[in-house]
Enzyme design. Structure first.
Site, PDB file in Angstrom:
ATOM      1  N   CYS A 101     -26.302 -20.740  44.438  1.00  0.00           N
ATOM      2  CA  CYS A 101     -25.877 -20.991  45.821  1.00  0.00           C
ATOM      3  C   CYS A 101     -26.516 -20.060  46.842  1.00  0.00           C
ATOM      4  CB  CYS A 101     -24.357 -20.914  45.933  1.00  0.00           C
ATOM      5  SG  CYS A 101     -23.730 -19.223  45.844  1.00  0.00           S
ATOM      6  N   TYR A 151       1.852   2.305  -3.412  1.00  0.00           N
ATOM      7  CA  TYR A 151       0.724   2.928  -4.104  1.00  0.00           C
ATOM      8  C   TYR A 151       0.573   4.380  -3.642  1.00  0.00           C
ATOM      9  CZ  TYR A 151      -3.991   3.718  -5.893  1.00  0.00           C
ATOM     10  OH  TYR A 151      -5.076   4.232  -6.558  1.00  0.00           O
ATOM     11  N   CYS A 202     -27.603 -15.264  44.330  1.00  0.00           N
ATOM     12  CA  CYS A 202     -27.152 -16.184  43.282  1.00  0.00           C
ATOM     13  C   CYS A 202     -28.177 -17.310  43.112  1.00  0.00           C
ATOM     14  CB  CYS A 202     -25.793 -16.771  43.666  1.00  0.00           C
ATOM     15  SG  CYS A 202     -25.259 -18.092  42.564  1.00  0.00           S
ATOM     16  N   SER A 206     -36.016  -7.333 -11.240  1.00  0.00           N
ATOM     17  CA  SER A 206     -35.869  -7.968  -9.931  1.00  0.00           C
ATOM     18  C   SER A 206     -35.689  -9.469 -10.144  1.00  0.00           C
ATOM     19  CB  SER A 206     -37.076  -7.664  -9.058  1.00  0.00           C
ATOM     20  OG  SER A 206     -38.242  -8.054  -9.726  1.00  0.00           O
ATOM     21  N   LEU A 207     -35.460 -10.165  -9.060  1.00  0.00           N
ATOM     22  CA  LEU A 207     -35.214 -11.606  -9.150  1.00  0.00           C
ATOM     23  C   LEU A 207     -36.304 -12.362  -8.411  1.00  0.00           C
ATOM     24  CD1 LEU A 207     -31.395 -11.763  -8.335  1.00  0.00           C
ATOM     25  CD2 LEU A 207     -32.472 -12.540 -10.456  1.00  0.00           C
ATOM     26  N   LYS A 222     -25.195 -14.341  -3.834  1.00  0.00           N
ATOM     27  CA  LYS A 222     -26.088 -13.177  -3.882  1.00  0.00           C
ATOM     28  C   LYS A 222     -25.644 -12.189  -2.814  1.00  0.00           C
ATOM     29  CE  LYS A 222     -30.894 -11.762  -4.114  1.00  0.00           C
ATOM     30  NZ  LYS A 222     -30.859 -10.757  -3.048  1.00  0.00           N
ATOM     31  N   GLU A 245     -23.815 -17.653  -8.832  1.00  0.00           N
ATOM     32  CA  GLU A 245     -23.088 -16.550  -8.191  1.00  0.00           C
ATOM     33  C   GLU A 245     -23.576 -16.403  -6.753  1.00  0.00           C
ATOM     34  OE1 GLU A 245     -24.133 -13.056 -10.446  1.00  0.00           O
ATOM     35  OE2 GLU A 245     -23.708 -14.025 -12.360  1.00  0.00           O
ATOM     36  N   TYR A 251     -22.149  -7.752 -11.937  1.00  0.00           N
ATOM     37  CA  TYR A 251     -22.780  -9.050 -12.204  1.00  0.00           C
ATOM     38  C   TYR A 251     -23.552  -9.151 -13.512  1.00  0.00           C
ATOM     39  CZ  TYR A 251     -26.824  -6.993  -9.709  1.00  0.00           C
ATOM     40  OH  TYR A 251     -27.832  -6.187  -9.283  1.00  0.00           O
ATOM     41  N   LYS A 296     -28.200 -18.225 -13.163  1.00  0.00           N
ATOM     42  CA  LYS A 296     -28.619 -17.609 -14.416  1.00  0.00           C
ATOM     43  C   LYS A 296     -28.353 -18.576 -15.556  1.00  0.00           C
ATOM     44  CE  LYS A 296     -27.274 -13.240 -12.416  1.00  0.00           C
ATOM     45  NZ  LYS A 296     -26.342 -12.109 -12.384  1.00  0.00           N
ATOM     46  N   LYS A 332     -32.492 -18.501  -1.848  1.00  0.00           N
ATOM     47  CA  LYS A 332     -32.194 -17.807  -0.593  1.00  0.00           C
ATOM     48  C   LYS A 332     -31.716 -18.770   0.491  1.00  0.00           C
ATOM     49  CE  LYS A 332     -33.152 -13.819  -0.179  1.00  0.00           C
ATOM     50  NZ  LYS A 332     -34.293 -12.921  -0.246  1.00  0.00           N
ATOM     51  N   ASP A 349     -25.360  -9.128  -0.407  1.00  0.00           N
ATOM     52  CA  ASP A 349     -26.412  -8.399   0.294  1.00  0.00           C
ATOM     53  C   ASP A 349     -26.029  -6.938   0.414  1.00  0.00           C
ATOM     54  OD1 ASP A 349     -28.737  -7.941   1.575  1.00  0.00           O
ATOM     55  OD2 ASP A 349     -28.172  -8.914   3.458  1.00  0.00           O
ATOM     56  N   GLU A 362     -23.395  -4.818  -7.550  1.00  0.00           N
ATOM     57  CA  GLU A 362     -23.821  -4.624  -6.169  1.00  0.00           C
ATOM     58  C   GLU A 362     -22.736  -3.868  -5.404  1.00  0.00           C
ATOM     59  OE1 GLU A 362     -26.830  -6.079  -5.863  1.00  0.00           O
ATOM     60  OE2 GLU A 362     -27.224  -6.148  -3.706  1.00  0.00           O
ATOM     61  N   ASP A 402       0.823  -1.204   0.000  1.00  0.00           N
ATOM     62  CA  ASP A 402       0.000   0.000   0.000  1.00  0.00           C
ATOM     63  C   ASP A 402       0.863   1.263   0.000  1.00  0.00           C
ATOM     64  OD1 ASP A 402      -2.120  -1.643   0.053  1.00  0.00           O
ATOM     65  OD2 ASP A 402      -2.752  -1.187   2.116  1.00  0.00           O
ATOM     66  N   ALA A 403       1.980   1.197   0.733  1.00  0.00           N
ATOM     67  CA  ALA A 403       2.829   2.389   0.858  1.00  0.00           C
ATOM     68  C   ALA A 403       3.352   2.827  -0.514  1.00  0.00           C
ATOM     69  CB  ALA A 403       3.984   2.115   1.803  1.00  0.00           C
ATOM     70  N   CYS A 411     -19.949 -21.797  45.642  1.00  0.00           N
ATOM     71  CA  CYS A 411     -20.982 -21.874  44.611  1.00  0.00           C
ATOM     72  C   CYS A 411     -20.715 -23.050  43.678  1.00  0.00           C
ATOM     73  CB  CYS A 411     -21.008 -20.575  43.820  1.00  0.00           C
ATOM     74  SG  CYS A 411     -22.273 -20.535  42.556  1.00  0.00           S
ATOM     75  N   CYS A 421     -21.861 -13.522  41.336  1.00  0.00           N
ATOM     76  CA  CYS A 421     -22.075 -14.193  42.605  1.00  0.00           C
ATOM     77  C   CYS A 421     -20.822 -13.987  43.448  1.00  0.00           C
ATOM     78  CB  CYS A 421     -22.307 -15.680  42.333  1.00  0.00           C
ATOM     79  SG  CYS A 421     -22.143 -16.709  43.803  1.00  0.00           S
TER      80      CYS A 421
HETATM   81  O1  D41 Z   1     -25.350 -10.467  -5.974  1.00  0.00           O
HETATM   82  C1  D41 Z   1     -26.457  -9.989  -6.238  1.00  0.00           C
HETATM   83  N1  D41 Z   1     -27.127  -9.316  -5.311  1.00  0.00           N
HETATM   84  C2  D41 Z   1     -27.053 -10.133  -7.594  1.00  0.00           C
HETATM   85  C3  D41 Z   1     -28.193  -9.417  -7.900  1.00  0.00           C
HETATM   86  C4  D41 Z   1     -26.469 -10.958  -8.582  1.00  0.00           C
HETATM   87  N2  D41 Z   1     -25.341 -11.665  -8.340  1.00  0.00           N
HETATM   88  N3  D41 Z   1     -27.033 -11.057  -9.794  1.00  0.00           N
HETATM   89  C5  D41 Z   1     -28.158 -10.365 -10.114  1.00  0.00           C
HETATM   90  N4  D41 Z   1     -28.676 -10.486 -11.341  1.00  0.00           N
HETATM   91  C6  D41 Z   1     -29.755  -9.825 -11.685  1.00  0.00           C
HETATM   92  C7  D41 Z   1     -30.286  -9.988 -13.074  1.00  0.00           C
HETATM   93  C8  D41 Z   1     -30.378 -11.429 -13.422  1.00  0.00           C
HETATM   94  C9  D41 Z   1     -31.654  -9.373 -13.203  1.00  0.00           C
HETATM   95  C10 D41 Z   1     -29.346  -9.306 -14.016  1.00  0.00           C
HETATM   96  C11 D41 Z   1     -28.778  -9.517  -9.153  1.00  0.00           C
HETATM   97  C12 D41 Z   1     -29.950  -8.835  -9.585  1.00  0.00           C
HETATM   98  N5  D41 Z   1     -30.413  -8.996 -10.852  1.00  0.00           N
HETATM   99  C13 D41 Z   1     -30.694  -7.908  -8.740  1.00  0.00           C
HETATM  100  N6  D41 Z   1     -30.246  -7.212  -7.722  1.00  0.00           N
HETATM  101  C14 D41 Z   1     -31.247  -6.497  -7.235  1.00  0.00           C
HETATM  102  C15 D41 Z   1     -32.358  -6.716  -7.938  1.00  0.00           C
HETATM  103  C16 D41 Z   1     -32.016  -7.606  -8.912  1.00  0.00           C
END
Ligand code: D41
Length: 691
Positions: free
Chosen positions: A425, A50, A422, A96-97, A130, A128, A239, A304, A328, A132, A187, A47-48, A446, A440
């Site tokens: 005891c 850099y 206690c 969304s998923l 997911k 992959e 992603y 996917k 999930k 958070d 993300e 790091d130094a 005890c 205690c």
């Molecule tokens: O890691 C994730 N949170 C993640 C979110 C991921 N690895 N892949 C994702 N792929 C998609 C699509 C398939 C729609 C391109 C996602 C999300 N969507 C996603 N994150 C939030 C809403 C949807």
């Protein structure tokens, strides 16, 4: 060989290089190092190094402001806050998923995919983790980051370009041959270590704490002042490619991810191609196993369909693709009811409140108990019996009550009462000023503390009863041959010999060692009682000050405070210990059995040979432990300090002594070695480590 020699400077650069060339070279160097660090996960320089190059670039740009460009790594942080975020319409909606919460739901997903595609053979997927965090969209034009936006409702989000520019894992310029346009989705997360450090800083600054890394990441991206975001440990993982122009779309999702990597974007290292649904389930289990050690939160995995033509064939339902699904992990937080609180006594006497809960399935198991840590925690949560509470169980860690929903409190909810005696005891319980833990005070009797009390009593630096190790203490207590330390002195050879794995000979030796311990120096005896925060040095100070056990037992808090080395906390531990009738009984039992701690005239501190001197120990000693050396010096009246100052009388330097030694030298303080220390001690009749 070119035959043409150029002169190089200390960095190896041609001296004839123009400033503009230098600036370009530094930027390329810095962006290459970032790429190796974030994308390849193979740091190229410390790091130094850099930081040095970064500062060199900063300096050149300061001298030549005309050379500054938006994609310079020095230009990540803006200098003034925004009035608000402007709106960004997502040209390609951010979908969304759908979720699968079980293996069966995943198997059903795979079956639907194959039916729609009319394909019997296993589908090739990309799996992959997911992450958070928060979904964001980055737009690169001619290779330059021009806009970053939140997901919002998927159709419109907010422009957070200034904030995203501060993330070092987001390249300001793509590498190599760049597409004319690239919109990439990914993300933003906050890793655990950064989250902990941020919350520690927040706490120190009296600011509110973030509940979890996701909230912290969200709060950090929502800052109108990018200088604040710059101080937050955020990271980006790409992603998917939303659109690309000037070159063809890769044929598969995996090819797309690899292309993103080549362009300098970070893609998660756990991403895998998997053939068929069984391989997905294997991946799911593997990632779940690895979850705790990842260093950032994930809440499942995403699968996917790899082939882009097949993705197109499958299309979308409402706002989710038919070709992807999130699998999930079991929720790590659930709601339940607090039925009761019970208090458990630990081996050191600490009372721990345990929540009895309405059983609830969380983190993959049924939980009916959770720790509440201590009374402060109960107060912090504002907890009542009958409350609806949030139970958290992350990985293998002990479930805990993390929050209360006061709005759901029933009319018959009861406050939680800290016991006054206690629960094991019946001895008095006591909470020292400023301590969170209630304890205690019946340490010697005890049942919850028996084993620990006997083990400590017999240990080498206490009564030094040879042969009475942890395992034997366990057996003696379990077989009810002893209940407290005084019972040791009534043990018979036959009783001990009858125990498993004990011979006649070792039994006789043990009884002999117990007998031998009756003649004991007062400091060791005091230390052996296991009074909270009374270590060897304090025991010695007490013995020197009072001269006898009787005098110590007759002392009140004010008298204890007269002892050098005894502050209010230790004084109150001492008072509570000796006031407890149970403890008095055990001490009487020891004395009755013939244990006779030595007595001596109380010593006036002024008469001690090293009175008024302050010694400092540094480095590793060979013959003595730090504690032994410290106790011995204190016995002679010296103060032992942790750091060197002008007031230091003497420094004893052992092996590998460090900065303290340097400081002593610079202050001209006397420095001696361990041999000298031992000589001083023997001259004054002190034999450290032997009582
Ligand atoms: O890691 C994730 N949170 C993640 C979110 C991921 N690895 N892949 C994702 N792929 C998609 C699509 C398939 C729609 C391109 C996602 C999300 N969507 C996603 N994150 C939030 C809403 C949807």
């Amino acid at each position: 060989m070119s035959g043409c020699e150029t002169l190089n400077d200390a960095r190896g650069w041609p001296v004839s290089e123009t400033v503009a060339d230098q600036v370009r070279r530094l930027r390329e160097q810095l962006s290459d190092w970032s790429y190796r660090y974030y994308v390849l996960d193979e740091p190229a320089v410390p790091d130094a190094e850099y930081d040095r190059a970064f500062r060199a670039l900063q300096q050149l740009e300061q001298q030549h402001p005309e050379l500054i460009s938006a994609d310079s790594p020095t230009q990540r942080v803006g200098d003034r806050p925004l009035d608000g975020f402007s709106e960004v319409v997502h040209e390609v909606p951010m979908l969304s998923l759908d979720n699968a919460f079980s293996d069966d739901e995943l198997i059903a997903f795979d079956r639907r995919v194959r039916e729609r595609l009319g394909q019997e053979e296993p589908i090739v997927y990309v799996a992959e983790p997911k992450l958070d965090g928060l979904a964001v969209s980055l737009l690169y034009q001619q290779g330059e980051l021009v806009r970053a936006a939140t997901r919002g409702d998927g159709a419109t989000g907010e422009d957070i370009t200034a904030n995203i520019r501060t993330l070092r894992s987001v390249p300001l310029r793509l590498r190599g041959k760049v597409p004319t346009l690239l919109e990439v989705r990914g993300e933003v997360i906050m890793p655990h270590d950064g989250f902990e450090a941020l919350n520690a800083r927040q706490r120190d600054a009296g600011q509110k704490l973030f509940a979890n890394p996701r909230n912290a990441a969200a709060g950090s991206l929502r800052q109108l002042d990018s200088r604040i975001t710059a101080q937050r440990p955020l990271e980006f993982y790409a992603y998917s490619i939303a659109r690309i122009a000037g070159e063809a779309l890769p044929a598969s999702h995996m090819d797309g991810l690899e292309h993103l990597r080549d362009l300098g974007l970070r893609v998660n290292a756990l991403v895998r191609r998997c053939e068929g649904v069984e391989a997905l389930l294997v991946f799911y289990r593997e990632v779940m196993e690895a979850r705790q050690a990842l260093g950032y939160d994930i809440d499942g995995v995403v699968y996917k369909v790899d082939d882009l033509a097949r993705q197109q064939q499958l299309g979308f339902v409402s706002r989710a693709p038919r070709w992807a699904i999130a699998h999930k992990f079991p929720a790590q937080e659930e709601l339940t009811t607090l039925r009761d609180v019970e208090w458990q006594v630990g081996r050191t006497g600490a009372l721990t409140p345990v929540a009895r809960l309405e059983p609830v399935f969380v983190g993959g198991v049924t939980v009916s108990n959770a720790t509440l840590h201590n009374a402060d925690e109960i107060e912090r949560l504002g907890l009542h019996i009958g409350d609806t509470v949030v139970v958290l169980r992350a990985g293998d860690v002990i479930p805990k009550v993390s929050a209360v929903l006061p709005e759901r409190r029933p009319a018959d909810a009861r406050p939680i009462i800290i016991p006054s005696a206690c629960p094991v005891c019946g001895s008095e319980v006591f909470r020292a000023e400023g301590e969170a833990v209630t304890r205690c005070t019946g340490g010697l009797i005890c049942a919850a503390q028996q084993k620990e009390a006997v083990r400590h009593f017999a240990s080498r630096r206490a009564m030094d009863i040879e042969g009475l190790g942890e395992r034997l203490v366990e057996v003696l207590v379990d077989e009810k041959l002893i209940g407290n330390v005084a019972d040791l002195y009534h043990l018979k050879t036959e009783q001990v010999a009858s125990l498993e794995r004990m011979g006649e000979k070792s039994a006789a030796n043990l009884i002999e060692a117990i007998e031998h311990s009756k003649q004991i120096a007062l400091p060791r005896f005091l230390f052996a009682l296991g009074i909270r925060e009374v270590g060897e040095a304090t025991a010695l100070a007490l013995a020197n000050h009072f001269g006898s056990l009787q005098a110590i037992m007759a002392a009140d808090e004010a008298a204890f405070l007269q002892v050098a080395d005894v502050g209010p906390v230790v004084a109150s531990h001492l008072t509570h210990f000796f006031a407890e009738p149970h403890n008095q009984q055990v001490i009487a039992g020891l004395l009755d059995a013939g244990v006779s701690p030595s007595e001596s005239e109380p010593q006036k501190p002024e008469t001690l040979p090293l009175h008024g001197q302050t010694w400092v120990l540094t480095g590793t000693l060979e013959q003595l432990t730090r504690d032994e050396a410290k106790a011995a010096l204190q016995q002679l009246g010296a103060k032992v300090a942790g750091s060197v100052s002008a007031k230091t009388s003497m420094v004893i330097a052992g092996e590998a002594a460090g900065s303290k030694l340097d400081k002593a030298q610079s202050l001209g303080i006397a420095i001696e070695d361990e041999a000298f220390l031992l000589k001083v001690l023997t001259e004054h009749g002190v034999h450290p480590g032997s009582g």
